[in-house]
Design an enzyme around this catalytic site. Structure first.
Site, PDB file in Angstrom:
ATOM      1  N   ASP A 186       0.860  -1.182   0.000  1.00 17.61           N
ATOM      2  CA  ASP A 186       0.000   0.000   0.000  1.00 17.61           C
ATOM      3  C   ASP A 186       0.894   1.230   0.000  1.00 17.61           C
ATOM      4  O   ASP A 186       1.384   1.640   1.053  1.00 17.61           O
ATOM      5  CB  ASP A 186      -0.891  -0.052   1.251  1.00 17.61           C
ATOM      6  CG  ASP A 186      -1.781   1.150   1.434  1.00 17.61           C
ATOM      7  OD1 ASP A 186      -1.926   1.953   0.501  1.00 17.61           O
ATOM      8  OD2 ASP A 186      -2.334   1.299   2.551  1.00 17.61           O
ATOM      9  N   GLU A 220      -1.722  10.714   0.302  1.00 19.75           N
ATOM     10  CA  GLU A 220      -2.937   9.925   0.486  1.00 19.75           C
ATOM     11  C   GLU A 220      -3.093   9.431   1.913  1.00 19.75           C
ATOM     12  O   GLU A 220      -4.210   9.399   2.456  1.00 19.75           O
ATOM     13  CB  GLU A 220      -2.932   8.729  -0.480  1.00 19.75           C
ATOM     14  CG  GLU A 220      -4.266   7.989  -0.576  1.00 19.75           C
ATOM     15  CD  GLU A 220      -4.429   6.883   0.452  1.00 19.75           C
ATOM     16  OE1 GLU A 220      -5.557   6.352   0.585  1.00 19.75           O
ATOM     17  OE2 GLU A 220      -3.430   6.544   1.142  1.00 19.75           O
ATOM     18  N   ASP A 240      -5.654   0.967  -5.458  1.00 18.62           N
ATOM     19  CA  ASP A 240      -5.191   0.901  -4.071  1.00 18.62           C
ATOM     20  C   ASP A 240      -5.456  -0.507  -3.543  1.00 18.62           C
ATOM     21  O   ASP A 240      -6.194  -1.281  -4.165  1.00 18.62           O
ATOM     22  CB  ASP A 240      -5.913   1.945  -3.223  1.00 18.62           C
ATOM     23  CG  ASP A 240      -5.071   2.470  -2.071  1.00 18.62           C
ATOM     24  OD1 ASP A 240      -4.203   1.715  -1.595  1.00 18.62           O
ATOM     25  OD2 ASP A 240      -5.287   3.617  -1.645  1.00 18.62           O
ATOM     26  N   HIS A 321      -1.324  -1.836   6.526  1.00 18.45           N
ATOM     27  CA  HIS A 321      -0.587  -0.899   7.386  1.00 18.45           C
ATOM     28  C   HIS A 321       0.382  -1.608   8.329  1.00 18.45           C
ATOM     29  O   HIS A 321       0.838  -1.033   9.309  1.00 18.45           O
ATOM     30  CB  HIS A 321      -1.543   0.016   8.168  1.00 18.45           C
ATOM     31  CG  HIS A 321      -2.063   1.135   7.331  1.00 18.45           C
ATOM     32  ND1 HIS A 321      -2.426   2.349   7.854  1.00 18.45           N
ATOM     33  CD2 HIS A 321      -2.285   1.229   5.993  1.00 18.45           C
ATOM     34  CE1 HIS A 321      -2.851   3.149   6.893  1.00 18.45           C
ATOM     35  NE2 HIS A 321      -2.765   2.480   5.752  1.00 18.45           N
TER      36      HIS A 321
END
Length: 344
Positions: A186, A220, A240, A321
């Site tokens: 990401d 972003e 994404d 993440h």
């Protein structure tokens, strides 16, 4: 059958990963990206916020395809009395996803230092049980330990380290049995997919059926990557990651078409066009919804007031993440859908 050069795509991904780019610190990754675009022969322009917009050609109402190049990371909050660093997150980075990770610290004077994100106390052997049971917290029991001979705050300050310095996490890219593991899939893997399509178009002298921009955004992760768009943009497509999870349809081997995220449903008609392109091309896809903590650059443009249609696609990705994982088939299906939609 649409061919996908996975080795080339992975090489683009690795080139982007080599440039640390915690949100706000875009200069190095911007340089790398511009080198790639110049190698391929694309014209581009820079935004004041560091974004890069390449012209893919075509005529008519413009489609903007976005992929972001900023990464989540850390910033120095203050120097602790023992010379370690108290840090805060830049973007949605949680302590339990980065404790024990190696880092690079960038000072505002251009110096680079290495270190590690650690718990305090940091050794299981000399930590009481009740302290080991406490969750990691950047404010209370997590610090960055520098690979320097420092014993106190003055020693660290003497190195030129100060509040506001940026800290980037080591990506640790690897691939095994088709599974790609790395931080910052990401969204650098999705940017690599877009670059791979652009490479195909140049090498085969292919023009899109309409005017297309490739917008590589830099903010972003903190919510204002594409708050400005070129005036002629009518449609926007974000590429994404599609987070996997117990309640998700997304799969690391597939491309997801987004129906809704935590803010808005995506444009019904444009999403249906993507779905039809996937069906017509025999692409392995799923529809999915991403809540409660997910958004794309499309959301920012809609919230900024642009009168555009918006949609999003991306490869299924685990551990978002954190130390993320996807599969080369997920990148392939994303590439195939993107190519089918833009060049149909």
């Amino acid at each position: 059958m649409i061919k996908f050069d996975e080795n080339s795509c992975i090489e683009f991904f690795k080139r982007l990963l080599r440039a640390d780019s915690t949100t706000g610190q875009y200069e190095e990754v911007q340089k790398v990206l511009c080198e790639i675009l110049e190698e391929m022969g694309y014209k581009y322009r820079l935004t004041r916020k560091g974004g890069v917009i390449a012209d893919l050609g075509g005529e008519g109402e413009a489609l903007c395809v976005s992929a972001h190049l900023d990464d989540i990371g850390l910033m120095v909050r203050h120097i602790n009395p023992d010379g370690t660093l108290n840090v805060c997150a830049v973007g949605g980075l949680y302590p339990f996803y980065c404790v024990t990770e190696n880092v690079r610290l960038y000072t505002r004077d251009g110096k680079i230092f290495t270190g590690t994100v650690c718990r305090t106390p940091n050794s299981v052997h000399v930590t009481e049980d009740e302290l080991r049971d406490v969750l990691p917290d950047f404010r209370k029991n997590v610090c960055v330990v520098l690979d320097e001979d420092v014993r106190n705050a003055a020693d660290t300050e003497a190195l030129g380290i100060a509040t506001g310095d940026m800290i980037a996490l080591e990506p640790r890219f690897t691939i095994a049995n088709g599974y790609i593991k790395s931080r910052f899939i990401d969204d650098k893997a999705c940017a690599a997919v877009l670059l791979e399509l652009m490479k195909y178009m140049k090498e085969n002298n292919v023009s899109p059926k309409r005017k297309v921009y490739a917008y590589f955004a830099m903010y972003e992760e903190i919510g204002h990557g594409t708050s400005w768009l070129p005036a002629d943009v009518c449609d926007m497509l974000a590429v994404d990651i599609a987070p996997t999870g117990p309640d998700q349809n997304s799969d690391e081997h597939k491309v997801s078409i987004f129906a809704k995220d935590s803010r808005f449903p995506y444009h019904w008609e444009m999403t249906n066009e993507l779905r039809r392109a996937a069906i017509d091309s025999g692409i392995d896809y799923v529809m999915d919804i991403f809540t409660p903590h997910y958004g794309t650059d499309c959301d920012v443009s809609i919230a900024a007031g642009y009168d555009i249609r918006h949609a999003a696609i991306g490869p299924g990705t685990a551990n978002s993440h954190g130390y993320e994982r996807t599969h080369i088939e997920g990148l392939k299906n994303t590439y195939t859908l993107l190519r089918s939609y833009i060049l149909r």
